[in-house]
Design an enzyme around this catalytic site. Structure first.
Site, PDB file in Angstrom:
ATOM      1  N   SER A   1       0.961  -1.147   0.012  1.00  0.00           N
ATOM      2  CA  SER A   1       0.143   0.212  -0.005  1.00  0.00           C
ATOM      3  C   SER A   1       0.918   1.242   0.043  1.00  0.00           C
ATOM      4  O   SER A   1       2.072   1.198   0.519  1.00  0.00           O
ATOM      5  CB  SER A   1      -1.004   0.016   1.350  1.00  0.00           C
ATOM      6  OG  SER A   1      -1.493   1.254   1.461  1.00  0.00           O
TER       7      SER A   1
ATOM      8  N   TYR B   1      -2.101  -0.974  10.002  1.00  0.00           N
ATOM      9  CA  TYR B   1      -2.297  -1.391   8.703  1.00  0.00           C
ATOM     10  C   TYR B   1      -0.796  -0.819   7.994  1.00  0.00           C
ATOM     11  O   TYR B   1      -0.213  -1.451   7.271  1.00  0.00           O
ATOM     12  CB  TYR B   1      -3.296  -0.619   8.260  1.00  0.00           C
ATOM     13  CG  TYR B   1      -3.618  -1.096   6.711  1.00  0.00           C
ATOM     14  CD1 TYR B   1      -4.277  -2.472   6.523  1.00  0.00           C
ATOM     15  CD2 TYR B   1      -3.283  -0.292   5.964  1.00  0.00           C
ATOM     16  CE1 TYR B   1      -4.562  -2.732   5.286  1.00  0.00           C
ATOM     17  CE2 TYR B   1      -3.562  -0.577   4.235  1.00  0.00           C
ATOM     18  CZ  TYR B   1      -4.226  -1.867   4.249  1.00  0.00           C
ATOM     19  OH  TYR B   1      -4.556  -2.183   2.838  1.00  0.00           O
TER      20      TYR B   1
END
Length: 255
Positions: free
Chosen positions: A141, A154
């Site tokens: 990401s 995350y």
């Protein structure tokens, strides 16, 4: 048909990026093991591929476990006879600042997002080696590159995937095994919808985020899947240990 004759595993294939990637791999000629913890969703995804003339197998498995990763690889090999591509894509997300993140939430995300990828790669490596090489793709990401105060767990795990990718690429390059990460920005998926739904004004939040992108739109799952197809193909045969940011120009800006 850039993946003709290849066998691929895609985790998190029941929806979103994983579902789009499994479909694109099949369209390019690969036989695809579609893996998801949601058996109903992944069965529907595989059936749709098969109806359209592709080859797909649905496997319900939890990639956070050793048993789940072993099961997905064994089932794919039993059906298709080998393994050439692993796309470790499955992930979960928890919205909360660091002080609001419990140890249980941290561990739950880590089990799928980082530990699960390690387990999947470990299980896949002997099978890739047996084929004379192959490709490992990891969905990281942009939050593994830059920070979001509401997604520390995350982001930390996605950053860890980038480091894992480089270790795998350097260790297994001599075996003709490539490893790369794809780093999407915001993608129109159920996970993204859930993120906006937790904001005080979801529509305003979505508009504000979209306005940060130079292309003035969020990515579609197909935008990411097309990059996965390229990285899995022979066209990318000299790319290993890198990140590709699929972010509509987001990281190119300073303000």
């Amino acid at each position: 048909m850039r993946l003709r004759g290849k066998v691929a595993i895609v985790t998190g294939a029941g929806r979103g990026i994983g579902q789009a990637t499994a479909r694109r791999f099949a369209e390019e000629g690969a036989a695809v093991g579609c893996i998801d913890i949601d058996g109903e969703a992944v069965t529907a995804a595989a059936e749709a591929i098969n109806r359209d003339g592709g080859q797909a197998l649905a496997v319900a498995a939890d990639v956070a476990t050793v048993e789940g990763n072993r099961h997905m690889v064994e089932q794919t090999l039993a059906r298709f006879g080998g393994l050439d591509v692993l796309h470790a894509n499955a992930a979960v997300q928890f919205l909360g600042r660091l002080e609001d993140t419990s140890e249980a939430d941290w561990d739950r995300l880590h089990a799928t997002n980082l530990r699960g990828v390690y387990l999947g790669i470990r299980e896949a490596l002997p099978r890739l080696r047996a084929r004379g090489g192959g490709t490992i793709l990891i969905t990281s990401s942009v939050l593994g590159i830059v920070g979001d105060p509401d997604l520390p767990a995350y982001g930390a795990q996605k950053g860890g995937l980038r480091a894992l990718c480089r270790a795998v690429a350097t260790a297994h390059g001599p075996e003709n095994i490539r490893c790369n990460t794809i780093c999407p920005g915001d993608v129109d998926t159920a996970m993204n919808v859930d993120y906006f739904a937790q904001q005080p004004d979801p529509e305003a939040a979505r508009e504000a985020v979209t306005d940060r992108y130079p292309l003035r739109r969020l990515a579609s799952p197909i935008d990411v899947a097309n990059v996965a197809v390229f990285l899995a193909s022979e066209e990318a045969s000299y790319l290993s240990g890198i990140d590709i940011a699929v972010d509509g120009g987001l990281l190119a800006r300073i303000y």
